[in-house]
Scaffold this active site. Structure first.
Site, PDB file in Angstrom:
ATOM      1  N   ASP A  13       0.804  -1.224   0.000  1.00  8.98           N
ATOM      2  CA  ASP A  13       0.000   0.000   0.000  1.00  8.98           C
ATOM      3  C   ASP A  13       0.837   1.275   0.000  1.00  8.98           C
ATOM      4  O   ASP A  13       0.441   2.294   0.547  1.00  8.98           O
ATOM      5  CB  ASP A  13      -0.961   0.021   1.214  1.00  8.98           C
ATOM      6  CG  ASP A  13      -1.863  -1.200   1.225  1.00  8.98           C
ATOM      7  OD1 ASP A  13      -2.218  -1.675   0.142  1.00  8.98           O
ATOM      8  OD2 ASP A  13      -2.214  -1.673   2.331  1.00  8.98           O
ATOM      9  N   LYS A  16       1.772   2.297  -5.044  1.00 12.56           N
ATOM     10  CA  LYS A  16       2.337   1.776  -6.299  1.00 12.56           C
ATOM     11  C   LYS A  16       1.410   2.051  -7.492  1.00 12.56           C
ATOM     12  O   LYS A  16       1.858   2.451  -8.567  1.00 12.56           O
ATOM     13  CB  LYS A  16       2.566   0.250  -6.191  1.00 12.56           C
ATOM     14  CG  LYS A  16       3.524  -0.132  -5.065  1.00 12.56           C
ATOM     15  CD  LYS A  16       3.615  -1.637  -4.901  1.00 12.56           C
ATOM     16  CE  LYS A  16       2.391  -2.313  -4.348  1.00 12.56           C
ATOM     17  NZ  LYS A  16       2.026  -1.964  -2.964  1.00 12.56           N
ATOM     18  N   GLY A  40      -4.547  -4.300  -3.754  1.00 16.75           N
ATOM     19  CA  GLY A  40      -5.545  -3.260  -4.025  1.00 16.75           C
ATOM     20  C   GLY A  40      -4.769  -2.016  -4.414  1.00 16.75           C
ATOM     21  O   GLY A  40      -4.147  -1.390  -3.552  1.00 16.75           O
ATOM     22  N   HIS A  41      -4.734  -1.705  -5.688  1.00 18.11           N
ATOM     23  CA  HIS A  41      -3.962  -0.562  -6.174  1.00 18.11           C
ATOM     24  C   HIS A  41      -4.930   0.539  -6.593  1.00 18.11           C
ATOM     25  O   HIS A  41      -5.732   0.358  -7.506  1.00 18.11           O
ATOM     26  CB  HIS A  41      -3.074  -0.981  -7.362  1.00 18.11           C
ATOM     27  CG  HIS A  41      -2.015  -1.974  -6.969  1.00 18.11           C
ATOM     28  ND1 HIS A  41      -1.060  -2.455  -7.833  1.00 18.11           N
ATOM     29  CD2 HIS A  41      -1.761  -2.565  -5.769  1.00 18.11           C
ATOM     30  CE1 HIS A  41      -0.275  -3.303  -7.177  1.00 18.11           C
ATOM     31  NE2 HIS A  41      -0.678  -3.390  -5.933  1.00 18.11           N
ATOM     32  N   THR A  42      -4.857   1.654  -5.886  1.00 17.08           N
ATOM     33  CA  THR A  42      -5.827   2.729  -6.090  1.00 17.08           C
ATOM     34  C   THR A  42      -5.307   3.761  -7.071  1.00 17.08           C
ATOM     35  O   THR A  42      -4.168   4.222  -6.954  1.00 17.08           O
ATOM     36  CB  THR A  42      -6.117   3.424  -4.743  1.00 17.08           C
ATOM     37  OG1 THR A  42      -6.320   2.419  -3.765  1.00 17.08           O
ATOM     38  CG2 THR A  42      -7.335   4.324  -4.824  1.00 17.08           C
ATOM     39  N   GLN A 223       1.946  -6.050  -3.247  1.00 21.41           N
ATOM     40  CA  GLN A 223       2.378  -6.159  -1.849  1.00 21.41           C
ATOM     41  C   GLN A 223       3.647  -5.317  -1.643  1.00 21.41           C
ATOM     42  O   GLN A 223       3.847  -4.369  -2.370  1.00 21.41           O
ATOM     43  CB  GLN A 223       2.623  -7.621  -1.440  1.00 21.41           C
ATOM     44  CG  GLN A 223       1.349  -8.455  -1.306  1.00 21.41           C
ATOM     45  CD  GLN A 223       0.732  -8.906  -2.618  1.00 21.41           C
ATOM     46  OE1 GLN A 223       1.394  -9.565  -3.391  1.00 21.41           O
ATOM     47  NE2 GLN A 223      -0.502  -8.549  -2.859  1.00 21.41           N
ATOM     48  N   ARG A 302      -9.916  -2.910   6.120  1.00 23.19           N
ATOM     49  CA  ARG A 302      -9.422  -2.944   7.509  1.00 23.19           C
ATOM     50  C   ARG A 302      -8.578  -1.704   7.805  1.00 23.19           C
ATOM     51  O   ARG A 302      -7.865  -1.218   6.933  1.00 23.19           O
ATOM     52  CB  ARG A 302      -8.537  -4.186   7.724  1.00 23.19           C
ATOM     53  CG  ARG A 302      -9.291  -5.490   7.665  1.00 23.19           C
ATOM     54  CD  ARG A 302      -8.336  -6.664   7.831  1.00 23.19           C
ATOM     55  NE  ARG A 302      -7.448  -6.807   6.680  1.00 23.19           N
ATOM     56  CZ  ARG A 302      -6.494  -7.729   6.581  1.00 23.19           C
ATOM     57  NH1 ARG A 302      -6.268  -8.573   7.576  1.00 23.19           N
ATOM     58  NH2 ARG A 302      -5.747  -7.813   5.504  1.00 23.19           N
ATOM     59  N   LYS A 330       2.875  10.117  -0.248  1.00 27.31           N
ATOM     60  CA  LYS A 330       2.059  10.544   0.879  1.00 27.31           C
ATOM     61  C   LYS A 330       2.770  11.525   1.815  1.00 27.31           C
ATOM     62  O   LYS A 330       2.530  11.551   3.024  1.00 27.31           O
ATOM     63  CB  LYS A 330       1.501   9.328   1.640  1.00 27.31           C
ATOM     64  CG  LYS A 330       0.722   8.382   0.700  1.00 27.31           C
ATOM     65  CD  LYS A 330      -0.126   7.345   1.377  1.00 27.31           C
ATOM     66  CE  LYS A 330      -1.487   7.846   1.756  1.00 27.31           C
ATOM     67  NZ  LYS A 330      -2.490   6.766   1.948  1.00 27.31           N
TER      68      LYS A 330
HETATM   69  P1  GDP Z   1      -0.809   0.393  -3.523  1.00 26.04           P
HETATM   70  O1  GDP Z   1      -1.384  -0.897  -3.075  1.00 26.04           O
HETATM   71  O2  GDP Z   1       0.671   0.475  -3.281  1.00 26.04           O
HETATM   72  O3  GDP Z   1      -1.156   0.761  -4.943  1.00 26.04           O
HETATM   73  O4  GDP Z   1      -1.464   1.522  -2.592  1.00 26.04           O
HETATM   74  P2  GDP Z   1      -3.017   1.631  -2.149  1.00 26.04           P
HETATM   75  O5  GDP Z   1      -3.807   2.087  -3.322  1.00 26.04           O
HETATM   76  O6  GDP Z   1      -3.454   0.405  -1.457  1.00 26.04           O
HETATM   77  O7  GDP Z   1      -2.923   2.726  -1.018  1.00 26.04           O
HETATM   78  C1  GDP Z   1      -2.421   3.996  -1.265  1.00 26.04           C
HETATM   79  C2  GDP Z   1      -3.519   5.021  -0.940  1.00 26.04           C
HETATM   80  O8  GDP Z   1      -2.961   6.302  -0.851  1.00 26.04           O
HETATM   81  C3  GDP Z   1      -4.579   5.137  -2.033  1.00 26.04           C
HETATM   82  O9  GDP Z   1      -5.798   5.484  -1.456  1.00 26.04           O
HETATM   83  C4  GDP Z   1      -4.058   6.260  -2.910  1.00 26.04           C
HETATM   84  O10 GDP Z   1      -5.101   6.924  -3.617  1.00 26.04           O
HETATM   85  C5  GDP Z   1      -3.466   7.158  -1.881  1.00 26.04           C
HETATM   86  N1  GDP Z   1      -2.284   7.927  -2.320  1.00 26.04           N
HETATM   87  C6  GDP Z   1      -1.314   7.613  -3.204  1.00 26.04           C
HETATM   88  N2  GDP Z   1      -0.350   8.563  -3.226  1.00 26.04           N
HETATM   89  C7  GDP Z   1      -0.737   9.499  -2.327  1.00 26.04           C
HETATM   90  C8  GDP Z   1      -0.140  10.710  -1.854  1.00 26.04           C
HETATM   91  O11 GDP Z   1       0.949  11.110  -2.257  1.00 26.04           O
HETATM   92  N3  GDP Z   1      -0.824  11.391  -0.890  1.00 26.04           N
HETATM   93  C9  GDP Z   1      -2.021  10.982  -0.391  1.00 26.04           C
HETATM   94  N4  GDP Z   1      -2.611  11.700   0.545  1.00 26.04           N
HETATM   95  N5  GDP Z   1      -2.604   9.838  -0.810  1.00 26.04           N
HETATM   96  C10 GDP Z   1      -1.959   9.108  -1.757  1.00 26.04           C
HETATM   97  P1  IMO Z   2      -0.893  -4.168  -2.258  1.00 28.71           P
HETATM   98  O1  IMO Z   2      -0.458  -4.707  -3.608  1.00 28.71           O
HETATM   99  C1  IMO Z   2      -0.932  -4.614   2.067  1.00 28.71           C
HETATM  100  C2  IMO Z   2      -1.005  -8.688   3.647  1.00 28.71           C
HETATM  101  C3  IMO Z   2      -2.261  -9.145   4.365  1.00 28.71           C
HETATM  102  C4  IMO Z   2      -1.682 -10.140   5.339  1.00 28.71           C
HETATM  103  C5  IMO Z   2      -0.561 -10.792   4.554  1.00 28.71           C
HETATM  104  C6  IMO Z   2      -0.942 -12.108   3.899  1.00 28.71           C
HETATM  105  O2  IMO Z   2      -2.192  -3.454  -2.301  1.00 28.71           O
HETATM  106  O3  IMO Z   2       0.214  -3.380  -1.638  1.00 28.71           O
HETATM  107  P2  IMO Z   2      -2.484 -12.812   1.868  1.00 28.71           P
HETATM  108  O4  IMO Z   2      -3.886 -12.419   1.506  1.00 28.71           O
HETATM  109  O5  IMO Z   2      -1.483 -12.466   0.841  1.00 28.71           O
HETATM  110  O6  IMO Z   2      -2.383 -14.235   2.301  1.00 28.71           O
HETATM  111  O7  IMO Z   2      -2.156 -11.943   3.179  1.00 28.71           O
HETATM  112  O8  IMO Z   2      -0.200  -9.853   3.550  1.00 28.71           O
HETATM  113  N1  IMO Z   2      -1.219  -8.177   2.278  1.00 28.71           N
HETATM  114  C7  IMO Z   2      -1.154  -6.881   1.948  1.00 28.71           C
HETATM  115  N2  IMO Z   2      -0.971  -5.790   2.727  1.00 28.71           N
HETATM  116  N3  IMO Z   2      -1.033  -4.485   0.725  1.00 28.71           N
HETATM  117  C8  IMO Z   2      -1.200  -5.570  -0.060  1.00 28.71           C
HETATM  118  O9  IMO Z   2      -1.172  -5.497  -1.406  1.00 28.71           O
HETATM  119  C9  IMO Z   2      -1.302  -6.839   0.552  1.00 28.71           C
HETATM  120  N4  IMO Z   2      -1.479  -8.102   0.095  1.00 28.71           N
HETATM  121  C10 IMO Z   2      -1.420  -8.908   1.163  1.00 28.71           C
HETATM  122  O10 IMO Z   2      -2.906  -8.067   5.000  1.00 28.71           O
HETATM  123  O11 IMO Z   2      -1.102  -9.460   6.433  1.00 28.71           O
HETATM  124 MG    MG Z   3      -2.899  -1.618  -1.774  1.00 27.99          MG
END
Ligand code: GDP
Ligand code: IMO
Ligand code: MG
Length: 422
Positions: A13, A16, A40-42, A223, A302, A330
């Site tokens: 998270d 990416k 989950g890539h937002t 991840q 979560r 961030k």
């Molecule tokens: P990923 O899994 O690495 O793609 O990241 P996620 O999407 O799970 O979580 C990153 C969260 O931070 C998302 O809600 C993005 O929209 C948000 N985000 C990404 N870059 C920034 C930033 O520079 N600042 C803020 N405030 N939010 C960001």
């Molecule tokens: P992105 O690509 C954050 C965590 C789970 C758990 C552990 C194992 O969005 O960064 P799994 O479902 O793989 O068996 O869970 O890894 N986990 C992540 N945490 N971002 C993710 O993906 C994750 N994918 C799995 O919360 O602790």
């Molecule tokens: Mg994510």
């Protein structure tokens, strides 16, 4: 050398998805190499927010081919949901998407097993996303798995039934849990019919031909490195290799083709699920970061655990990945702090070290912090990094020194334009 790898350096998270979406237009192909719907890539485009689980984050850019590599595990049900949502929003998904025939399938009993195993672990649970990731990779290495290419075989259903029966045998070893298998199976077979219409490729040939023809590729990690099956905080990890080496395995490319390794890290640290987290904050500062950073899981909703940036942890993952440039995301979340802490070393067992111990879970780690001046002002209106407050630039400069790696990008918001190239 035409492949750049972008991956997370912490516990996932890191942002990416946003960075891949931004960079994608510089490449011909964007390829996911591991993980599955646990990711989950937002991506925020204008007022719309999309969360991608299996589809690469280059899908919003026209004319860029997005590949789901052999290292990915794919759940037909999630896949259909994802495609349908994107297509409703006008995104041409199927035109630009290719799927490796060697990517493994997640079937409903993988999720059933995941849930039964986690439930049986009680307080020791991994905190899995319950998407069936562990069981699907176990079947892959156990040589029982089903691959996407198998959905075209005349005996696919028989193979499915055989695997399901194996799973049901295993599930009986765990205390009973609720799982509507009949309903999930119906959805699964409907989804399999749908995904038969996607374009399947021998991705190792497809990608290597692209390299030979001078095309450029961005490999998108899922991840984070601290969740890597070999080098993460085992057993609180995921079941794939999330580090750079995973891109070679998960796409069928040779190491010599890798050019830049872009490591993404938040300006602080988060973790979702169980497991060690040395700089975790259990106080109102942690809560403040969670609230401002909207730190809630993109896949499971979560609350994410929050803490300060951890330099030993980052030095470890920079080493493992061969990171050539860093992207700090961030940064804006730290806008309202008088002081920002950064852990520079660990005090453990009477010694001070910058090494990540063998077992982070058992070791009693006390981070040694350095305080840095906060900028205590909003970064929202800045259009140039050079114009940002001194304290902001000093924070980035100090990180660059501590990490011994160039910081090439800084992100200050979820939107595409809130990215500064340094
Ligand atoms: P990923 O899994 O690495 O793609 O990241 P996620 O999407 O799970 O979580 C990153 C969260 O931070 C998302 O809600 C993005 O929209 C948000 N985000 C990404 N870059 C920034 C930033 O520079 N600042 C803020 N405030 N939010 C960001
Ligand atoms: P992105 O690509 C954050 C965590 C789970 C758990 C552990 C194992 O969005 O960064 P799994 O479902 O793989 O068996 O869970 O890894 N986990 C992540 N945490 N971002 C993710 O993906 C994750 N994918 C799995 O919360 O602790
Ligand atoms: Mg994510």
């Amino acid at each position: 050398m035409a492949v750049d790898v972008l991956l997370g350096l912490q516990w996932g998270d890191e942002g990416k998805g946003k960075i891949v979406d931004f960079l994608a237009e510089r490449y011909d192909l964007v390829c996911r190499f591991q993980g599955g719907p646990n990711a989950g890539h937002t991506i925020k485009i204008g007022d719309e927010k999309f969360v991608l689980h299996t589809i690469p984050s280059g899908i919003f850019r026209e004319d860029i081919i997005n590949v789901i590599g052999n290292g990915v595990v794919m759940d037909p049900i999630t896949m259909v949901r994802e495609i349908t949502t994107l297509e409703k929003a006008g995104i041409q998904v199927r035109h630009n998407l290719r799927v490796s025939r060697k990517a493994h399938l997640i079937i409903p009993t993988h999720r059933y097993l995941d849930a039964a195993s986690e439930s049986a672990k009680g307080v020791e649970k991994i905190g899995s996303t319950l998407k069936g990731i562990g069981p699907a990779y176990m079947d892959k290495t156990g040589r029982n798995g089903l691959r996407t290419g198998d959905i075209f075989l005349s005996d696919f259903e028989a193979r499915y039934q055989a695997l399901k029966q194996k799973h049901l045998g295993l599930i009986r070893m765990y205390p009973e849990i609720q799982f509507d298998l009949a309903q999930q199976e119906e959805a699964f077979f409907e989804s399999v019919d749908f995904i038969r219409r996607l374009r399947y490729i021998n991705s190792e040939y497809f990608i290597n031909e692209a390299i030979t023809n001078g095309k450029t590729i961005l490999a998108e990690g899922a991840q984070g490195s601290m969740l890597d099956i070999d080098f993460g905080t085992y057993p609180y990890v995921t079941s794939s290799n999330t580090i750079t080496a995973g891109a070679c395995i998960g796409l069928g490319i040779a190491p010599r083709h890798i050019r830049e390794v872009i490591g993404v890290a938040k300006a602080y640290c988060t973790r979702v699920g169980s497991g060690p987290f040395p700089t975790e904050l259990h106080d109102e500062t942690g809560e403040k970061i969670r609230a401002i950073g909207k730190e809630f899981g993109a896949t499971t909703g979560r609350p994410r655990r929050c803490g300060w940036l951890d330099i030993p942890q980052l030095l470890y993952t920079i080493m493992l990945n061969g990171v050539t440039q860093l992207c700090i995301t961030k940064l804006d979340v730290l806008d309202s702090f008088e002081e920002i802490q950064v852990a520079t070393q660990y005090r453990t067992g009477g010694e001070v070290t910058a090494d990540v111990p063998y077992d982070m879970h058992l070791a009693d780690i006390n981070p040694v912090y350095t305080a840095m001046k906060g900028w205590n002002t909003s970064l929202d209106s800045y259009t140039e990094f050079a114009a940002m407050p001194d304290a902001t630039r000093e924070y980035i400069s100090k990180l660059q020194t501590l990490l011994g790696t160039r910081i090439s990008m800084v992100s200050t918001g979820p939107e595409r334009h809130k990215l500064f190239l340094l």
